[in-house]
Design a protein around this motif. Structure first.
Motif, short mmCIF file in Angstrom:
data_model
loop_
_atom_site.label_atom_id
_atom_site.label_comp_id
_atom_site.label_asym_id
_atom_site.label_seq_id
_atom_site.Cartn_x
_atom_site.Cartn_y
_atom_site.Cartn_z
N LEU A 246 34.97 56.65 20.37
CA LEU A 246 34.98 58.11 20.27
C LEU A 246 34.92 58.58 18.82
CD1 LEU A 246 37.70 59.02 22.94
CD2 LEU A 246 35.22 59.36 23.12
N GLU A 247 35.54 57.83 17.93
CA GLU A 247 35.58 58.19 16.51
C GLU A 247 34.35 57.69 15.76
OE1 GLU A 247 39.23 56.44 15.21
OE2 GLU A 247 40.45 57.65 16.57
N ARG A 248 33.43 57.03 16.47
CA ARG A 248 32.25 56.41 15.85
C ARG A 248 32.68 55.47 14.73
NH1 ARG A 248 27.28 59.79 14.29
NH2 ARG A 248 26.24 57.84 14.86
N ARG A 249 33.70 54.69 15.03
CA ARG A 249 34.27 53.75 14.08
C ARG A 249 33.80 52.34 14.44
NH1 ARG A 249 38.11 55.01 10.56
NH2 ARG A 249 38.62 56.96 11.66
N PHE A 250 33.29 51.60 13.46
CA PHE A 250 32.73 50.28 13.73
C PHE A 250 33.84 49.31 14.14
CE2 PHE A 250 28.68 48.01 13.07
CZ PHE A 250 29.08 46.73 13.39
N GLN A 251 33.76 48.79 15.36
CA GLN A 251 34.81 47.90 15.86
C GLN A 251 34.59 46.46 15.45
OE1 GLN A 251 36.59 49.65 19.89
NE2 GLN A 251 34.41 49.20 20.07
N GLY A 252 33.37 45.94 15.67
CA GLY A 252 33.15 44.53 15.42
C GLY A 252 34.12 43.69 16.22
N SER A 253 34.73 42.73 15.57
CA SER A 253 35.66 41.83 16.26
C SER A 253 37.10 42.34 16.25
CB SER A 253 35.60 40.44 15.62
OG SER A 253 35.95 40.51 14.25
N THR A 254 37.34 43.57 15.75
CA THR A 254 38.68 44.15 15.80
C THR A 254 39.07 44.36 17.26
OG1 THR A 254 38.11 45.35 13.77
CG2 THR A 254 40.16 45.96 14.86
N ASP A 255 40.31 44.02 17.60
CA ASP A 255 40.73 44.01 19.01
C ASP A 255 41.31 45.36 19.41
OD1 ASP A 255 40.83 42.74 21.41
OD2 ASP A 255 42.55 41.47 20.95
N ALA B 221 31.83 42.05 11.34
CA ALA B 221 31.13 42.84 10.34
C ALA B 221 31.95 43.08 9.08
CB ALA B 221 30.68 44.17 10.94
N GLY B 222 32.90 42.20 8.80
CA GLY B 222 33.61 42.23 7.52
C GLY B 222 34.12 43.60 7.12
N GLN B 223 33.68 44.08 5.96
CA GLN B 223 34.19 45.33 5.39
C GLN B 223 33.74 46.57 6.16
OE1 GLN B 223 32.53 44.54 1.52
NE2 GLN B 223 34.52 43.92 0.67
N TRP B 224 32.77 46.44 7.04
CA TRP B 224 32.34 47.59 7.84
C TRP B 224 33.36 47.91 8.94
CZ3 TRP B 224 26.55 48.26 9.40
CH2 TRP B 224 25.74 48.25 8.27
N GLN B 225 34.13 46.93 9.35
CA GLN B 225 35.02 47.12 10.49
C GLN B 225 36.11 48.14 10.16
OE1 GLN B 225 34.33 42.82 12.68
NE2 GLN B 225 36.38 43.33 12.08
N GLY B 226 36.29 49.09 11.04
CA GLY B 226 37.26 50.15 10.84
C GLY B 226 36.70 51.38 10.16
N LEU B 227 35.48 51.29 9.61
CA LEU B 227 34.85 52.44 8.97
C LEU B 227 34.09 53.27 9.99
CD1 LEU B 227 33.38 50.88 5.69
CD2 LEU B 227 35.62 51.95 6.03
N THR B 228 34.01 54.58 9.76
CA THR B 228 33.19 55.43 10.60
C THR B 228 31.72 55.25 10.21
OG1 THR B 228 33.26 57.32 9.09
CG2 THR B 228 35.03 57.15 10.74
N HIS B 229 30.84 55.75 11.08
CA HIS B 229 29.41 55.67 10.79
C HIS B 229 29.09 56.34 9.45
CE1 HIS B 229 25.28 57.35 10.98
NE2 HIS B 229 24.99 56.16 11.50
N ASP B 230 29.64 57.52 9.21
CA ASP B 230 29.36 58.24 7.96
C ASP B 230 29.87 57.47 6.75
OD1 ASP B 230 28.17 60.24 9.39
OD2 ASP B 230 29.89 61.60 9.32
N GLU B 231 31.03 56.83 6.87
CA GLU B 231 31.57 56.04 5.76
C GLU B 231 30.70 54.83 5.46
OE1 GLU B 231 36.35 57.03 6.33
OE2 GLU B 231 35.44 55.34 7.41
N PRO C 259 17.33 40.71 8.15
CA PRO C 259 18.58 39.95 8.32
C PRO C 259 19.63 40.41 7.31
CG PRO C 259 16.89 38.57 7.31
CD PRO C 259 16.22 39.85 7.70
N VAL C 260 20.72 40.97 7.79
CA VAL C 260 21.74 41.56 6.92
C VAL C 260 23.11 41.08 7.37
CG1 VAL C 260 22.86 43.71 6.20
CG2 VAL C 260 20.37 43.62 6.42
N ARG C 261 23.92 40.65 6.41
CA ARG C 261 25.33 40.35 6.70
C ARG C 261 26.11 41.64 6.49
NH1 ARG C 261 26.40 35.18 7.60
NH2 ARG C 261 24.91 33.61 6.89
N ARG C 262 26.19 42.43 7.53
CA ARG C 262 26.86 43.73 7.42
C ARG C 262 28.31 43.55 6.99
NH1 ARG C 262 25.47 45.44 13.33
NH2 ARG C 262 25.25 43.18 13.47
N GLY C 263 28.66 44.15 5.86
CA GLY C 263 30.01 44.04 5.33
C GLY C 263 30.41 42.61 4.99
N GLY C 264 29.44 41.73 4.80
CA GLY C 264 29.73 40.33 4.52
C GLY C 264 30.01 39.53 5.77
N GLY C 265 29.66 40.06 6.93
CA GLY C 265 29.94 39.38 8.19
C GLY C 265 28.80 38.52 8.69
#
Length: 211
Positions: A18-27, A87-97, A114-120
């Protein structure tokens, strides 16, 4: 031909969705609405009489899979290989961030590079871990059998791309899945083919010249 079918089902809604926050592997757990979505979708998917259910071990996928398991009586096999992309440093950030802080990286990813998003993880690395698990479990199905895979949007997209034999730069063309929607792969003489994508209703037979 065995005529097997794979249903790749995305988990229900979470607060981070709902917050458009990147979850990745965050539980992150399901919201109340997400649990309701899972219950409604499970009633439909149970009508397909699946032979097996496998799921990511993250709580949002586990809770979604449990709704179907309660209707079918199947035990869910949980696999960490079906987790969402790390997704490393992307996790927990909103789309805009993400766009603000990692604009060039984000643009390259959207171009299919091929991109390692946030070092992931690379998307190909996600496919390397997830697709073999799906294939191995599909191989256990009886003729005409159905496997339900409960996972995450990015992991489902990369797995579909790998199973269809698409080049990685084309995987983005598959588009995303809504919460608790699914895609269906069917077995053909030339391998797996995409029968339904981002669906919320039961698959219908293809009637016509393309059957």
């Amino acid at each position: 031909m065995r005529g097997r079918r794979i249903v790749l089902w995305r988990h229900g809604q979470t607060s981070w969705n709902l917050e458009r926050r990147f979850q990745g592997s965050t539980d992150i757990p399901l919201t109340d609405e997400g649990r309701g979505q899972a219950r409604r979708a499970a009633r439909l998917l149970a009508a397909l009489r699946p032979d097996a259910i496998i799921a990511s071990d993250l709580v949002r996928a586990r809770a979604t899979a449990a709704e179907l398991a309660s209707l079918t009586g199947h035990e869910v096999l949980h696999e960490d290989a079906l987790r969402e992309t790390y997704a490393g440093q992307w996790q927990g950030l909103t789309h805009d961030e993400i766009v603000e802080r990692y604009g060039e990286q984000y643009a390259a990813w959207k171009r299919g590079e091929p991109v390692r998003r946030g070092g992931g993880e690379l998307e190909t690395e996600v496919a390397d871990r997830a697709a073999p698990v799906v294939e191995r479990n599909a191989d256990k199905l009886p003729d005409g059998g159905t496997l339900v895979v409960v996972s995450h949007g990015g992991t489902i997209r990369t797995t579909i791309g790998r199973l269809l034999g698409l080049e990685p730069h084309a995987w983005e063309s598959l588009g995303g899945l809504s919460n608790c929607s699914w895609s269906v792969l069917g077995e053909s003489l030339r391998g797996w083919r995409l029968l339904e994508h981002n669906a919320g209703s039961l698959p219908e037979p293809v009637l016509g010249d393309d059957d």
